[in-house]
Enzyme design. Structure first.
Site, short mmCIF file in Angstrom:
data_model
loop_
_atom_site.label_atom_id
_atom_site.label_comp_id
_atom_site.label_asym_id
_atom_site.label_seq_id
_atom_site.Cartn_x
_atom_site.Cartn_y
_atom_site.Cartn_z
N ASP A 22 6.22 2.81 -13.51
CA ASP A 22 5.12 3.74 -13.66
C ASP A 22 5.55 4.99 -12.90
OD1 ASP A 22 2.53 4.85 -13.92
OD2 ASP A 22 2.05 4.13 -11.91
N CYS A 76 0.61 -5.63 23.07
CA CYS A 76 -0.44 -5.29 22.10
C CYS A 76 -1.57 -6.30 22.21
CB CYS A 76 0.06 -5.36 20.67
SG CYS A 76 1.62 -4.58 20.37
N CYS A 119 3.45 -7.61 19.79
CA CYS A 119 4.04 -8.05 21.04
C CYS A 119 2.95 -8.47 22.03
CB CYS A 119 4.85 -6.92 21.65
SG CYS A 119 3.83 -5.48 21.93
N ASP A 169 1.42 0.82 -9.78
CA ASP A 169 0.45 0.78 -8.69
C ASP A 169 -0.98 0.97 -9.15
OD1 ASP A 169 0.60 3.46 -9.35
OD2 ASP A 169 0.15 4.10 -7.31
N ASP A 213 -2.03 0.08 -14.68
CA ASP A 213 -0.81 -0.70 -14.80
C ASP A 213 -1.07 -2.20 -14.70
OD1 ASP A 213 0.83 1.60 -14.83
OD2 ASP A 213 0.60 1.75 -12.66
#
Lengths: 731, 71
Positions: A447, A44, A41, A625, A629
């Site tokens: 996984d 920020c 925003c 992850d 994998d």
């Protein structure tokens, strides 16, 4: 080695010293780019820019709110790059340095070219039409004025069409040289023929010239092309941002004992590396000094920390949890353990590149049909007794009016809308083809560690009084088991005079009494050795008193059972493939209600299982992850990885999700919906052609009819695609 | 119909002006941060020129753009 707890060594800045990413601008100025997350925003924006500008010597700080990149330019002097990074983090925004090499790769020359072509086509279409619309509307316009108008339209339209059409001509040429015909071939032939016939008609003072049609056709097609490009560019840059947030720098130890930061890719075999708590090993290495606990979850899929002492090999991606290690690099970043995985990923990507996209499949059908229709029209008209010129005009009219405008928009429009909708839900789609493949899925392979489970140990039920006794020591340690205990016990006081011995445990004073929390032998207890597989234990006791035990285990994600049930309800077969031990996997499989599971698999086993599915024609989606994998992710028909996944896995996956497991169902829903919209769009385009081709065949496709018909069909297709962005609609 | 001699070039140059304006805004980087620009207009104290223009102003003082030599 012992390490006292000042907490500083554990600040989350481990492994990301921004110094190697600083660029010099002249002698006096330095610049740095940071990826900043969570800035959304105006407030920020102001907070971050003002906060950084307040540092001494900062000339300019500018945050791009759309891409989340902060560029800072400052004067060489007391302010260091790390201070800037720290300032942004202190304001409460996670930030990481961005590699200038990547920043340069991000300069999007293809996108600029398409945008400029789009602007030129828009100009050409409007201004050519300025001359041709009076011809369509004007009654009683003499041949002289008409020819003048057409020449003016040609002067504007033809150069614009040639400029704006260049991306299509190049792509068509590339495809023809490979002996294939993609959608750009009929587009290019259509545009060039249209221009040629319009010139010849204008020269002969004819009534029909299509200069405006050629450009407006390109304008509509370029919209589709640009959207498709935006989708891919946005996904690429978002993926790079995610990676920038992972550790990308290494700390090198020079022979004179000094340390310096360096980008991970510059590490050579034989370099000595310092790994502090919180650092990830940038390359494969062997420990030379020190001891520590290692988090290997991303590398092997095991959720319980492993111990490292002198001589222990560490694989790239392993996280040092505590203690300081000095390790000798065994391989460069480019050929660490990752090399074998990378080779397997490449093989997977190759099989996947054989996937034929929906639009190309449509083109393969469309091109021969339309071109033979045009040829038939030409032959038919000649046979029917028309002269050569009129027959040629009719054939060209067929080509123009069927030029795949709507088809060119049909798929990109749908995919950009769908991926925009998924993006708002924290799911990053890397390519349009990924959505198409995901929509075909019948089988989902999970996984376990880090995907179905949290990937970190959680305290199993313990006596609250005992927990309260041990908690002060646990609060003083950053070891995952101690943190799990502290989390379970809630906030409270910390122990005093705490000393942590990496690999063994913590010792300190609680209410003046000396206590230890750690491994059985170190605390002075005899382990019963009855901890089940997938569980790990921690012992606690005051000096000279009986020792007590805490048990920990990896916890399944709270939303797992519901998410898996929802996937099953969508008619998908679920399977779990894990590298973890049998007991741990079966426990999770039972909780998830999944009957098909296998444990103790190597990365190669996983990839081979997925390859076997592919060979058998089963469309399997892999969700994983870890580094272990990555090969399977690349080999699967489609793949997803969580945002916390290892770098290689995020690279291999088609989609990256940042929220819970529910995202998988959501992604599949939207992918299926997108496929349906794309097919609807094809049906609409076919319907349009069914009407337009006969019109062109009988010679009624005047420039006005062609312009209206083409725009209308593109508009219909676009509106149909936009229906996808209406949230809350399920397939 | 002689009016066309005047009107056609006039309207074409207007169109050309629009195209030139588009190319200029594009090169100046005005489409690079639509969200940020929408936010910047609300705050008087923020630098609100297009990014490339403000950067260019800065670089005018020190134009070199070589990666820093690594020690």
């Amino acid at each position: 080695m012992a390490l006292t707890h000042d907490g500083d060594a554990f600040a989350p800045r481990g492994g990301s010293d921004p110094e190697p990413f600083v660029r010099a601008r002249g002698d006096a100025l330095l610049s740095l780019e940071l990826v900043v997350r969570g800035a959304r925003c105006a407030a920020c924006l102001g907070k971050i820019e003002r906060g950084v500008s307040a540092l001494s010597g900062v000339r300019a700080a500018r945050l791009n709110l759309t891409t989340g990149k902060l560029s800072v330019v400052w004067e060489r002097g007391p302010t260091r790059a790390a201070d800037i990074l720290e300032a942004v983090r202190d304001l409460g925004y996670p930030a990481a340095p961005f590699d200038p090499a990547q920043a340069r790769a991000e300069e999007d020359s293809e996108g600029r070219r398409l945008a400029i072509a789009l602007g030129v086509a828009a100009f050409g279409a409007m201004n050519a039409m300025m001359f041709t619309v009076p011809v369509w509307a004007g009654t009683g316009m003499g041949e002289g004025v008409r020819t003048f108008m057409y020449w003016a339209a040609a002067a504007v339209g033809a150069p614009c069409a040639l400029f704006a059409g260049a991306p299509f001509f190049e792509s068509a040429w590339r495809s023809l040289r490979k002996g294939r015909a993609n959608m750009d071939v009929p587009i290019s032939i259509g545009v060039i023929l249209t221009l040629a016939i319009s010139f010849s008609e204008t020269l002969q003072g004819g009534r029909h010239a299509y200069f405006d049609a050629a450009v407006s056709l390109l304008f509509l097609l370029l919209i589709g092309r640009y959207l498709d490009h935006l989708l891919r560019a946005r996904a690429r840059s978002a993926a790079r941002d995610l990676l920038a947030l992972q550790a990308r720098t290494a700390t090198l130890l020079d022979p004179d004992g000094s340390t310096r930061p360096a980008p991970a890719r510059d590490v050579r075999p034989g370099d000595r590396l310092v790994l502090l708590a919180g650092d990830r090993a940038p390359v494969d290495a062997v420990v030379e000094e020190g001891a520590a606990d290692l988090d290997v979850a991303l590398v092997t899929g095991e959720s319980i920390p492993a111990q490292a002492t002198v001589g222990t090999p560490i694989r790239a991606g392993t996280l040092n949890l505590n203690g300081r290690l000095v390790a000798r690099a065994e391989a460069a970043a480019a050929d660490s353990t990752l090399a074998q995985i990378a080779r397997m990923m490449e093989a997977g990507a190759q099989t996947r590149s054989r996937y034929v996209r929906l639009a190309d499949r449509a083109a393969a059908l469309y091109v021969p049909v339309v071109h033979s229709l045009a040829a038939l029209a030409f032959a038919g008209c000649l046979l029917a007794g028309l002269d050569l010129r009129s027959a040629l005009l009719r054939a060209v009219a067929v080509l123009i009016i069927t030029c795949p405008c709507a088809l060119g928009l049909a798929v990109p429009m749908v995919q950009i809308t769908a991926s925009g909708r998924l993006f708002r839900q924290g799911i990053l789609v890397k390519s349009g083809a990924a959505l198409e493949r995901l929509a075909e899925a019948t089988h989902i392979v999970f996984d376990k560690t880090g995907v179905l489970t949290e990937g970190r140990p959680v305290l199993l039920d313990a006596d609250p009084r005992l927990m309260a006794l041990a908690a002060p020591l646990a609060r003083a340690s950053r070891h995952p088991l101690a943190r799990a205990l502290a989390e379970a016990a809630g906030p409270g006081p910390s122990a005093e005079a705490v000393i942590e011995t990496a690999g063994f445990g913590v010792e300190g004073l609680i209410g003046g009494r000396r206590a230890r929390l750690g491994r059985a032998a170190w605390v002075g207890a005899e382990t019963r050795g009855d901890a089940q597989h997938g569980r790990t234990e921690l012992w606690f006791g005051f000096e000279g008193e009986p020792k007590r035990r805490f048990l920990f285990s990896d916890r399944v994600r709270p939303e797992m059972a519901e998410a898996i049930a929802a996937l099953k309800a969508r008619g998908l077969t679920i399977e779990i493939l894990s590298g973890d031990v049998t007991g741990a996997v079966s426990a999770v499989a039972i909780r998830a209600g999944v009957g098909r599971w296998r444990s103790g698999l190597s990365p190669l086993d996983k990839a081979q299982t997925l390859a076997a599915y592919q060979g058998a024609g089963v469309k399997a989606v892999m969700v994983g992850d870890g580094l272990n994998d990555a090969a399977a992710l690349a080999r699967a028909h489609a793949s997803l990885a969580p945002g916390a996944a290892a770098e290689a896995s995020q690279n291999a996956a088609d989609l990256v999700y940042e929220r819970g497991l529910d995202s998988i169902g959501e992604a599949i829903d939207v992918a299926r919906l997108a496929r349906r919209r794309a097919l609807e769009n094809f049906a609409l385009a076919a319907l349009y052609n069914l009407i337009a081709i006969p019109v062109a065949l009988v010679g009624m496709a005047t420039p006005l009819v062609a312009a209206v018909a083409m725009s209308a069909s593109s508009l219909v297709v676009t509106l149909n695609a936009l229906r996808l962005s209406i949230p809350g609609r399920r397939s | 119909m002689t009016i066309l001699i005047w009107l056609a070039p006039l309207s074409l140059s207007l169109g050309g002006l629009a195209l030139a304006a588009f190319l200029w805004t594009f090169r100046a980087g005005q489409y690079e941060d639509p969200e940020g620009d929408a936010a910047r207009i609300l705050d008087d104290h923020l630098e609100d020129g297009p990014p490339e223009v403000s950067t260019r102003r800065l670089l005018a003082e020190a134009p070199a753009l070589e990666p820093r030599a690594r020690s």
